[in-house]
Design an enzyme around this catalytic site. Structure first.
Site, PDB file in Angstrom:
ATOM      1  CG  ASP A   7      -2.047   0.999   1.090  1.00 37.47           C
ATOM      2  OD1 ASP A   7      -2.282   1.501  -0.025  1.00 37.47           O
ATOM      3  OD2 ASP A   7      -2.689   1.282   2.112  1.00 37.47           O
ATOM      4  CE1 TYR A  55      -0.244   8.559   4.261  1.00 37.85           C
ATOM      5  CE2 TYR A  55       1.956   9.506   4.213  1.00 37.85           C
ATOM      6  CZ  TYR A  55       0.698   9.437   4.771  1.00 37.85           C
ATOM      7  OH  TYR A  55       0.391  10.234   5.850  1.00 37.85           O
ATOM      8  CG  HIS A  77      -4.165  10.538   2.532  1.00 37.54           C
ATOM      9  ND1 HIS A  77      -5.244  10.479   3.392  1.00 37.54           N
ATOM     10  CD2 HIS A  77      -3.319   9.548   2.918  1.00 37.54           C
ATOM     11  CE1 HIS A  77      -5.055   9.482   4.257  1.00 37.54           C
ATOM     12  NE2 HIS A  77      -3.891   8.908   3.992  1.00 37.54           N
ATOM     13  NE  ARG A 109       4.747  13.455  11.010  1.00 39.44           N
ATOM     14  CZ  ARG A 109       4.136  12.665  10.111  1.00 39.44           C
ATOM     15  NH1 ARG A 109       3.710  11.463  10.458  1.00 39.44           N
ATOM     16  NH2 ARG A 109       3.961  13.079   8.868  1.00 39.44           N
ATOM     17  CD  GLU A 164      -6.117   4.918   4.796  1.00 38.02           C
ATOM     18  OE1 GLU A 164      -5.393   4.152   4.134  1.00 38.02           O
ATOM     19  OE2 GLU A 164      -5.676   5.707   5.666  1.00 38.02           O
ATOM     20  CD  GLU A 201      -5.407   2.979  -0.102  1.00 38.02           C
ATOM     21  OE1 GLU A 201      -4.555   2.360  -0.775  1.00 38.02           O
ATOM     22  OE2 GLU A 201      -5.306   3.173   1.120  1.00 38.02           O
ATOM     23  CG  ASP A 203      -5.642   0.451   3.895  1.00 35.42           C
ATOM     24  OD1 ASP A 203      -5.704  -0.610   4.536  1.00 35.42           O
ATOM     25  OD2 ASP A 203      -4.751   1.303   4.066  1.00 35.42           O
ATOM     26  NE  ARG A 220      -7.881   6.768   9.653  1.00 35.11           N
ATOM     27  CZ  ARG A 220      -7.187   6.542   8.548  1.00 35.11           C
ATOM     28  NH1 ARG A 220      -5.928   6.127   8.623  1.00 35.11           N
ATOM     29  NH2 ARG A 220      -7.752   6.711   7.375  1.00 35.11           N
ATOM     30  CD  GLN A 248      -3.079   4.817  10.702  1.00 32.50           C
ATOM     31  OE1 GLN A 248      -4.304   4.908  10.641  1.00 32.50           O
ATOM     32  NE2 GLN A 248      -2.285   5.289   9.768  1.00 32.50           N
ATOM     33  CE1 TYR A 261       3.119   7.538  12.059  1.00 35.08           C
ATOM     34  CE2 TYR A 261       2.017   7.632  14.176  1.00 35.08           C
ATOM     35  CZ  TYR A 261       2.700   8.260  13.141  1.00 35.08           C
ATOM     36  OH  TYR A 261       2.945   9.595  13.219  1.00 35.08           O
ATOM     37  CE  LYS A 271      -3.452   2.379   7.476  1.00 36.66           C
ATOM     38  NZ  LYS A 271      -4.285   3.247   6.637  1.00 36.66           N
ATOM     39  CB  THR A 309      -7.384  -4.714   2.360  1.00 38.18           C
ATOM     40  OG1 THR A 309      -6.474  -4.439   3.425  1.00 38.18           O
ATOM     41  CG2 THR A 309      -7.154  -3.737   1.220  1.00 38.18           C
ATOM     42  CB  THR A 343      -6.084   7.779   1.511  1.00 43.57           C
ATOM     43  OG1 THR A 343      -5.952   6.727   2.452  1.00 43.57           O
ATOM     44  CG2 THR A 343      -7.460   8.403   1.625  1.00 43.57           C
ATOM     45  CD  GLU A 352      -7.417  12.711   4.172  1.00 41.33           C
ATOM     46  OE1 GLU A 352      -6.856  13.520   3.420  1.00 41.33           O
ATOM     47  OE2 GLU A 352      -7.666  11.533   3.847  1.00 41.33           O
TER      48      GLU A 352
HETATM   49 CA    CA Z   1      -3.926   3.047   2.869  1.00 37.49          CA
END
Ligand code: CA
Length: 428
Positions: free
Chosen positions: A134, A136, A141, A150, A207, A209, A241, A245, A248, A252, A261, A265, A362, A376
């Site tokens: 997967d 990014y 996104h 962050r 997500e 995708e 996906d 959260r 994650q 992560y 994750k 899927t 995503t 988001e």
């Molecule tokens: Ca993803």
């Protein structure tokens, strides 16, 4: 003899009934695997029907377009391994058999043996997936997630504009459209908590995708250059996906996504080939800085695929309220493209095999309502989405059904679509 490119002629019509606006006119001819008489078979979607390639090959109608064994396998992997020459010859043969004014051989025989209705059969995963990656690759996104995860740092990490960031996902939990998704349990820890706790995710997300399927694969130590990508990519599917959260966010760093994750899927059942998507190839966004030479592409490798996310809660279903579209976006604006993703994934000599799945990451746009995830769309739950029945959603609740849809349309081409990738959330 049919000239290459003939199969996407917008004037072609099939003698099989295709309703206006169908995802599957004769210009599409996507491949999938369905179950008939207790046996998994390869098929091609046409209108609301499936052409059973196992039966069609058995009757000798496809002998000029590949070996029967490839088409009578219960998965697409042998056909994927055969490469573009076989794929194109098969597509041209199928188009000739199904078109008005083409080869009447199939039409003149007892057609019931060769067709079944899509809504009367069960679809299966179209291929065995050895590896699933997967990426990014949407800059919108990655920027949004950087801000949310962050908040005190630069949104994009320093490597992002230099390479298509990705991680290895769990191929054994790639699910076919319609498979229920159980809410996962795991460790979660809010920043204010001193210790983590174990329990059902409270922040279950989606997500949106698009994924591509590898064809013949490459050998150890032999990277796939960007110029060869078209020989390797069989086609595209929709990918959801599903993401927890809270799990994650705690797990992560430093090695990336894991249990947040790997529980589910979902992919759509029909693989839309690159040949069918040819009319919808477009120039991707300008990349700045210019990528390193192994990632530089001259050809147009973006695809103008329109995408939507629909949600229907349990209460909406009980009250007979239609699914509500909560996001609409396009695949055309992805920063890193399929050729760059494949070249990067093999740049170190790593092996890919027929049926490997590479998802885009995503897909988010910059306009309100064009983001491919709830985190988001609701900005980490701060701005809930109002639904038609008076409910609202920050993240998914049990009983919610999410449907991804994708389609391509432009003047001068016949509209084609991907069907759907659906999943309903079940309690933990
Ligand atoms: Ca993803």
């Amino acid at each position: 003899m049919i000239a290459p490119g003939d199969t996407i002629d917008p004037h072609l019509e099939s003698w099989v009934s295709v309703s206006p606006g169908s995802d599957f006119p004769i210009q599409n001819l996507p491949f999938g695997v369905f179950v008939r008489d207790g046996r998994a078979r390869i098929g091609v979607a046409i209108g609301e029907q499936i052409l059973d390639l196992s039966e069609t090959a058995d009757a000798g109608f496809l002998d000029d377009a590949g070996e029967r064994e490839l088409l009578q396998a219960p998965v697409l992997n042998p056909l994927l391994a055969a490469g573009t020459g076989t794929w194109r010859a098969l597509r041209e043969r199928l188009s000739a058999l199904l078109r008005v004014g083409g080869d009447a051989a199939l039409r003149e025989v007892n057609v019931e043996r060769f067709f079944c209705r899509q809504d009367e059969v069960e679809m299966r995963l179209p291929m065995e997936i050895g590896d699933y990656v997967d990426f990014y690759s949407s800059i919108e996104h990655a920027t949004n997630l950087g801000r949310l995860f962050r908040p005190d740092a630069e949104a994009l990490l320093p490597n992002w504009r230099w390479l298509p960031v990705g991680y290895h996902g769990r191929s054994s939990t790639v699910l076919i459209d319609g498979t229920p998704v159980r809410r996962p349990c795991g460790q979660r820890k809010a920043p204010s908590d001193t210790e983590p706790e174990f329990g059902a995710s409270r922040r279950l997300d989606i997500e949106l995708e698009v994924g591509f399927i590898e064809g013949p694969g490459n050998q150890l130590g032999r990277p796939i250059p960007v110029r060869d990508a078209a020989e390797h990519i069989f086609g595209l599917v929709l990918v959801n996906d599903w993401s927890a959260r809270d799990i994650q966010a705690w797990e992560y760093q430093p090695l990336g996504p894991f249990l947040g994750k790997s529980f589910a899927t979902t992919i759509s059942p029909w693989i839309v080939t690159l040949d069918a998507l040819e009319p919808f190839r477009v120039q991707g966004p300008v990349q700045d800085p210019q990528p390193l030479s192994y990632l530089r592409v001259d050809e147009r490798w973006a695809y103008a695929i329109s995408l939507a996310v629909d949600i229907r809660t349990q209460q909406m279903e009980e009250r007979g309220i239609s699914p509500q579209t909560i996001s609409q976006t396009t695949f055309a604006g992805m920063y890193w493209n399929l050729a760059q993703q494949l070249a990067h994934a093999t740049a170190n000599g790593a092996v890919t095999r027929p049926g490997d799945l590479f998802a885009s990451g995503t897909i988010s746009g910059s306009e309100p309502g064009s983001q491919g995830s709830l985190i988001e769309l609701t900005w980490n739950g701060e701005r809930p989405i109002a639904l038609a029945d008076g409910e609202n959603r920050r993240f998914l609740e049990d009983g919610d059904e999410v449907t991804l849809r994708g389609w391509c349309e432009r003047r001068g081409a016949r509209r084609i679509g991907f069907g759907a990738a659906r999943g309903r959330v079940e309690p933990a």
